[in-house]
Scaffold this motif. Sequence first.
Motif, PDB file in Angstrom:
ATOM      1  N   VAL A  11      12.699   2.093  45.830  1.00 18.44           N
ATOM      2  CA  VAL A  11      12.267   0.845  46.600  1.00 18.44           C
ATOM      3  C   VAL A  11      12.865   0.809  47.766  1.00 18.44           C
ATOM      4  O   VAL A  11      14.012   1.078  48.043  1.00 18.44           O
ATOM      5  CB  VAL A  11      12.916  -0.296  45.942  1.00 18.44           C
ATOM      6  CG1 VAL A  11      12.346  -1.711  46.520  1.00 18.44           C
ATOM      7  CG2 VAL A  11      12.404  -0.234  44.182  1.00 18.44           C
ATOM      8  N   GLU A  39      11.698 -10.962  49.257  1.00 15.36           N
ATOM      9  CA  GLU A  39      10.900  -9.581  49.065  1.00 15.36           C
ATOM     10  C   GLU A  39      11.764  -8.992  47.943  1.00 15.36           C
ATOM     11  O   GLU A  39      11.087  -8.479  46.954  1.00 15.36           O
ATOM     12  CB  GLU A  39      11.013  -8.755  50.391  1.00 15.36           C
ATOM     13  CG  GLU A  39      10.208  -9.127  51.386  1.00 15.36           C
ATOM     14  CD  GLU A  39      10.151  -8.275  52.586  1.00 15.36           C
ATOM     15  OE1 GLU A  39       9.225  -8.524  53.388  1.00 15.36           O
ATOM     16  OE2 GLU A  39      11.401  -7.709  52.894  1.00 15.36           O
ATOM     17  N   ALA A  43      10.043  -8.296  44.189  1.00 18.93           N
ATOM     18  CA  ALA A  43       9.946  -6.926  43.854  1.00 18.93           C
ATOM     19  C   ALA A  43      10.466  -7.050  42.307  1.00 18.93           C
ATOM     20  O   ALA A  43       9.909  -6.367  41.453  1.00 18.93           O
ATOM     21  CB  ALA A  43      10.588  -5.992  44.759  1.00 18.93           C
ATOM     22  N   ARG A  46       8.119  -8.549  40.007  1.00 14.59           N
ATOM     23  CA  ARG A  46       6.880  -7.537  39.816  1.00 14.59           C
ATOM     24  C   ARG A  46       7.251  -6.576  38.690  1.00 14.59           C
ATOM     25  O   ARG A  46       6.287  -6.111  37.884  1.00 14.59           O
ATOM     26  CB  ARG A  46       6.424  -6.983  41.157  1.00 14.59           C
ATOM     27  CG  ARG A  46       5.302  -6.136  40.926  1.00 14.59           C
ATOM     28  CD  ARG A  46       3.828  -6.668  40.445  1.00 14.59           C
ATOM     29  NE  ARG A  46       2.694  -6.162  40.498  1.00 14.59           N
ATOM     30  CZ  ARG A  46       1.733  -6.081  39.571  1.00 14.59           C
ATOM     31  NH1 ARG A  46       1.786  -7.289  38.717  1.00 14.59           N
ATOM     32  NH2 ARG A  46       0.703  -5.444  39.623  1.00 14.59           N
ATOM     33  N   THR A  68      19.645  -5.643  47.983  1.00 12.99           N
ATOM     34  CA  THR A  68      18.251  -5.573  47.300  1.00 12.99           C
ATOM     35  C   THR A  68      18.314  -5.169  46.015  1.00 12.99           C
ATOM     36  O   THR A  68      17.480  -5.686  45.049  1.00 12.99           O
ATOM     37  CB  THR A  68      17.345  -4.561  48.109  1.00 12.99           C
ATOM     38  OG1 THR A  68      17.305  -5.239  49.497  1.00 12.99           O
ATOM     39  CG2 THR A  68      16.107  -4.479  47.389  1.00 12.99           C
ATOM     40  N   ILE A  72      17.095  -7.189  42.494  1.00 10.29           N
ATOM     41  CA  ILE A  72      15.915  -6.653  41.841  1.00 10.29           C
ATOM     42  C   ILE A  72      16.712  -6.894  40.267  1.00 10.29           C
ATOM     43  O   ILE A  72      15.956  -7.220  39.420  1.00 10.29           O
ATOM     44  CB  ILE A  72      15.835  -5.284  42.179  1.00 10.29           C
ATOM     45  CG1 ILE A  72      14.789  -5.381  43.548  1.00 10.29           C
ATOM     46  CG2 ILE A  72      15.001  -4.605  41.312  1.00 10.29           C
ATOM     47  CD1 ILE A  72      14.357  -3.993  44.021  1.00 10.29           C
ATOM     48  N   ALA A 188      10.597  -3.465  51.012  1.00 10.42           N
ATOM     49  CA  ALA A 188      10.408  -3.842  49.449  1.00 10.42           C
ATOM     50  C   ALA A 188       9.345  -3.122  48.803  1.00 10.42           C
ATOM     51  O   ALA A 188       8.820  -3.349  47.507  1.00 10.42           O
ATOM     52  CB  ALA A 188      10.243  -5.332  49.270  1.00 10.42           C
ATOM     53  N   GLN A 189       8.645  -2.092  49.516  1.00 15.65           N
ATOM     54  CA  GLN A 189       7.449  -1.486  48.873  1.00 15.65           C
ATOM     55  C   GLN A 189       8.171  -0.429  47.826  1.00 15.65           C
ATOM     56  O   GLN A 189       9.286   0.118  47.777  1.00 15.65           O
ATOM     57  CB  GLN A 189       6.935  -0.639  49.839  1.00 15.65           C
ATOM     58  CG  GLN A 189       5.561   0.140  49.537  1.00 15.65           C
ATOM     59  CD  GLN A 189       4.930   0.963  50.551  1.00 15.65           C
ATOM     60  OE1 GLN A 189       4.848   0.379  51.772  1.00 15.65           O
ATOM     61  NE2 GLN A 189       3.954   1.741  50.310  1.00 15.65           N
ATOM     62  N   MET A 190       7.321  -0.307  46.728  1.00 10.95           N
ATOM     63  CA  MET A 190       7.962   0.470  45.651  1.00 10.95           C
ATOM     64  C   MET A 190       7.016   1.591  45.228  1.00 10.95           C
ATOM     65  O   MET A 190       5.517   1.480  45.376  1.00 10.95           O
ATOM     66  CB  MET A 190       8.236  -0.546  44.370  1.00 10.95           C
ATOM     67  CG  MET A 190       9.361  -1.347  44.769  1.00 10.95           C
ATOM     68  SD  MET A 190       9.542  -2.487  43.311  1.00 10.95           S
ATOM     69  CE  MET A 190       7.967  -3.371  42.931  1.00 10.95           C
ATOM     70  N   VAL A 209       3.566  -5.144  46.182  1.00  9.48           N
ATOM     71  CA  VAL A 209       4.271  -6.380  46.099  1.00  9.48           C
ATOM     72  C   VAL A 209       3.633  -7.026  47.266  1.00  9.48           C
ATOM     73  O   VAL A 209       3.380  -6.842  48.202  1.00  9.48           O
ATOM     74  CB  VAL A 209       5.750  -6.210  46.522  1.00  9.48           C
ATOM     75  CG1 VAL A 209       6.609  -7.277  46.656  1.00  9.48           C
ATOM     76  CG2 VAL A 209       6.480  -5.223  45.469  1.00  9.48           C
TER      77      VAL A 209
END
Length: 216
Positions: A11, A39, A43, A46, A68, A72, A188-190, A209
């Motif tokens: 992430v 974000e 995440a 999700r 972050t 999460i 925040a892209q995974m 996300v």
Amino acid sequence: MRLLDRTLVIVRHGQSLDNERDLFSGIRDPDLTARGVEEAEIAGNRLRELGFSFDLAFTSELLRARRTTNLILSALGQSALGIRRSSALNERDYGELAGLNKRESQDRWGSEQVRIWRKSFDAVPPGGESLAMTADRLIPYYRDEIEPQLRDGKRVLLVAHGNSLRALIMYLDQIGADEVAEVHLATAQMQAYHFDDQGKVIAKQSIIVKITDKTE
């Protein structure tokens, strides 16, 4: 979805104050913005919706990645999970570019030179690190500290930075220096990787996300 053992979810941290101002951060240590907090929470939610849980987490020494990670894990109900921090996972050092916005950098060094520093594998910004140098510290750490956990069947969360994760993706996806120029992770892209018991990637998935832009 039934989650396999030997899973790594990578992430990128949520939006930072430098991201908001379009500044090169590098090893600067800005906090998350309110959007970055959102974000990270989205995440985590999700991941929870998809059935993910983790045995341990890794992150860098920089605040934006650490916060972050905590957000999460809180969304997952795993706030007590062990977290291992290392400067090997820090963002690449942007040297003299750090703290400048993209336009200021282009005015000083030219747009093409700045593009080369940002996207190429070997080019070194003044006083900073190339992506190759970032990989030289990150990949040995991955092999020594993270890969053995995956081979043992663990499920691992890794929260880091745009360029440190680009270096890891290059290694995991076995792509070349030319191809890595096209790799980009939004905040925040995974991505999830699944491995066999030898540490070889056997499957990969992008985890979408959706962030609502409240300015629209």
